[in-house]
Design a protein around this motif. Structure first.
Motif, short mmCIF file in Angstrom:
data_model
loop_
_atom_site.label_atom_id
_atom_site.label_comp_id
_atom_site.label_asym_id
_atom_site.label_seq_id
_atom_site.Cartn_x
_atom_site.Cartn_y
_atom_site.Cartn_z
N GLY A 2 16.78 -6.02 43.59
CA GLY A 2 18.17 -5.59 43.76
C GLY A 2 18.29 -4.09 43.67
O GLY A 2 19.04 -3.47 44.41
N ASN A 3 17.50 -3.47 42.75
CA ASN A 3 17.54 -2.02 42.58
C ASN A 3 17.04 -1.30 43.82
O ASN A 3 17.53 -0.25 44.20
N GLU A 4 16.02 -1.90 44.49
CA GLU A 4 15.45 -1.30 45.69
C GLU A 4 16.50 -1.25 46.80
O GLU A 4 16.66 -0.26 47.50
N LYS A 5 17.25 -2.37 46.95
CA LYS A 5 18.31 -2.42 47.97
C LYS A 5 19.39 -1.39 47.66
O LYS A 5 19.94 -0.77 48.53
N LYS A 6 19.65 -1.25 46.38
CA LYS A 6 20.77 -0.41 45.96
C LYS A 6 20.49 1.07 46.14
O LYS A 6 21.37 1.84 46.50
N HIS A 144 29.77 2.62 61.08
CA HIS A 144 28.66 3.08 60.24
C HIS A 144 28.48 2.23 58.99
O HIS A 144 27.37 2.11 58.47
N ALA A 145 29.55 1.62 58.53
CA ALA A 145 29.44 0.70 57.39
C ALA A 145 28.61 -0.53 57.76
O ALA A 145 27.98 -1.15 56.90
N SER A 146 28.59 -0.87 59.05
CA SER A 146 27.83 -2.05 59.49
C SER A 146 26.32 -1.83 59.46
O SER A 146 25.55 -2.78 59.52
N GLY A 147 25.87 -0.58 59.39
CA GLY A 147 24.44 -0.33 59.27
C GLY A 147 23.98 0.90 60.03
O GLY A 147 24.63 1.36 60.97
N VAL A 323 23.31 1.60 48.48
CA VAL A 323 23.01 1.42 49.91
C VAL A 323 23.26 -0.04 50.26
O VAL A 323 22.81 -0.95 49.56
N ASN A 324 24.00 -0.30 51.35
CA ASN A 324 24.28 -1.70 51.71
C ASN A 324 23.12 -2.32 52.50
O ASN A 324 22.11 -1.67 52.77
N LYS A 325 23.27 -3.59 52.89
CA LYS A 325 22.19 -4.31 53.59
C LYS A 325 21.80 -3.66 54.91
O LYS A 325 20.66 -3.76 55.35
#
Length: 445
Positions: A2-6, A144-147, A323-325
């Motif tokens: 989870g930390n890596e994604k964040k 930009h929120a989409s990725g 950081v989002n998905k």
């Protein structure tokens, strides 16, 4: 996990995006307007072309510097990373915030300018400029929120369309045979002091038009192979922009003499009216809209990366590293968009742009100095690309930055006072953040 994604940005970008971000954030309305002002100052065909070539040489030297720095330290946020490494945390903190303030003004401006050009195409919307600007801001924020991939695709698409429009316009100018190419003769000596001053004034405008050439460095951390991709994209993008700018000026001067350009407030429109007739204005407005959309897309991405880097280094809130998905630094994107939202609603923030230009010169000067200091202090750092002409080119760029700073300080005292106050207030804020970070680290341990 989870930390890596964040806390980690996605490695999803390549050469195509690097070229597109440089071309997209450089080529805008400036090239459609500036040649007229410069023609009024210089009044000589060869001096005008030389001015754009000298500006291009400046960009190529800058590209060499930033290619070395960004491949040596491929981190999000660009310049402040190199300055922090060379001159310490406070220098990094201060220049990072200077860079953020300068870049965070751009989305609001480009939303407003795009809406103004759309109103020219659709006069019925005249009373809705602010609503259109806010609508554009919200639409690009959602994109930009989409990725990061969505932003990359949009950047490449708008940059390709923009280049095609400009190339088409250039070809149309050279195909026009109504006026013979006949450069104006100038009786005054090129070495006259007034001409030299005029050349440097014009060069300042040219450099403003080239601004955006270092944009790719903000995304070094998201590049799949920064060591190879960043130098390729920086040099390729810079050469594309330089060629378009120089040939565009030659095309304008092919259609109209220097004396006619010198009286023009929107030179591209005047040239288009000669080449295309009554449809010229509409064609230029469409080109301007696509030019600005490319810049708007780029500047929706850049401030969020700077603020992400500042957050990670403890120079802003810890939530700023989220950081989002899709790989977007979502918190810093939303904060930057909120600032743009407020600025659009205020509607008048020109004074902040003078301040931003001042800050940009300081950041560039420190970045060029960082290259020299890091070469001396850390000669063994991996350097996949080395700046060409070192140390001479670095010294030239530092001296040029100092000259620009002195020029700005002399001509814009209000901004100088504002920067002095910001700098004085920044140190206590830096100390407070430092103390908070140390306390948090102690509590976590």
């Amino acid at each position: 996990m989870g930390n890596e994604k964040k806390n980690h940005l996605k490695k999803a970008l390549g050469v195509g995006f690097g070229i597109a971000i440089l071309v997209g954030s450089s080529i805008g309305v400036g090239i459609l307007r500036t040649p007229g002002t410069i023609a009024g100052v210089l009044d000589n065909y060869w001096l005008i072309i030389a001015c754009w070539l000298v500006g291009g040489l400046y960009v190529l030297i800058g590209v060499g510097t930033y290619a070395e720095l960004s491949t040596m330290l491929p981190k999000a946020g660009g310049s402040y990373n190199y300055i922090k490494r060379a001159f310490g945390n406070y220098a990094g903190f201060l220049t990072g915030w200077y860079d953020y303030i300068n870049n965070s003004l751009a989305p609001a401006l480009f939303c407003i300018v795009t809406s103004e050009f759309l109103v020219v195409l659709f006069p019925i919307l005249k009373s809705q400029i602010t609503i259109i600007a806010l609508g554009l801001l919200i639409a690009f924020t959602l994109l930009h929120a989409s990725g990061v991939k969505s932003g990359s695709i949009m950047q490449q698409l708008t940059s390709i369309i923009k280049v095609l429009f400009f190339v088409g316009f250039i070809i149309a100018c050279f195909m026009y045979s109504g006026v013979k190419f006949n450069p104006i003769e100038n009786q005054s000596s090129i070495l006259e002091m007034s001409v030299i001053i005029g050349f440097f004034k014009s060069l300042q405008m040219v450099l403003g038009t080239y601004e955006g050439w270092s944009s790719g460095c903000f995304f070094a951390e998201e590049d799949e192979n920064p060591s190879e991709n960043i130098p390729k994209s920086l040099y390729t993008g810079a050469i594309v922009v330089i060629l378009i700018y120089v040939i565009m000026n030659m095309a304008f001067l092919y259609v109209l003499p220097v004396s006619a350009l010198a009286n023009s407030t929107f030179v591209a429109s005047d040239v288009a009216n000669v080449v295309f007739g009554e449809n010229g204005g509409v064609i230029i407005t469409v080109i301007a809209v696509f030019s600005i959309l490319g810049i708007l897309n780029a500047y929706m991405m850049i401030p969020a990366r700077i603020l992400f880097g500042l957050s990670r280094d403890g120079f802003f809130i810890q939530k700023g590293t989220t950081v989002n998905k899709g790989g977007t630094p979502i918190v810093t994107l939303l904060i930057s968009s909120s600032i743009a939202f407020v600025l659009i609603c205020i509607g008048s923030f020109e004074i902040l742009f003078s301040l931003g230009a001042f800050m940009a010169v300081i950041v560039w000067g420190f970045a060029y100095a960082a290259l020299i200091k890091l070469r001396i202090l850390e000669p063994n750092l991996p350097r996949p690309h080395k700046s060409w002409g070192y140390p001479l080119t670095s010294i030239i760029m530092i001296l040029f930055s100092i000259a620009l700073f002195i020029g700005f300080a002399y001509s814009d005292r209000k901004s100088l006072i504002a920067i002095s106050i910001i700098t004085l207030l920044s140190y206590p804020v830096f100390l407070l953040l430092n103390r908070t970070n140390k306390k948090n680290n102690y509590d976590n341990n």
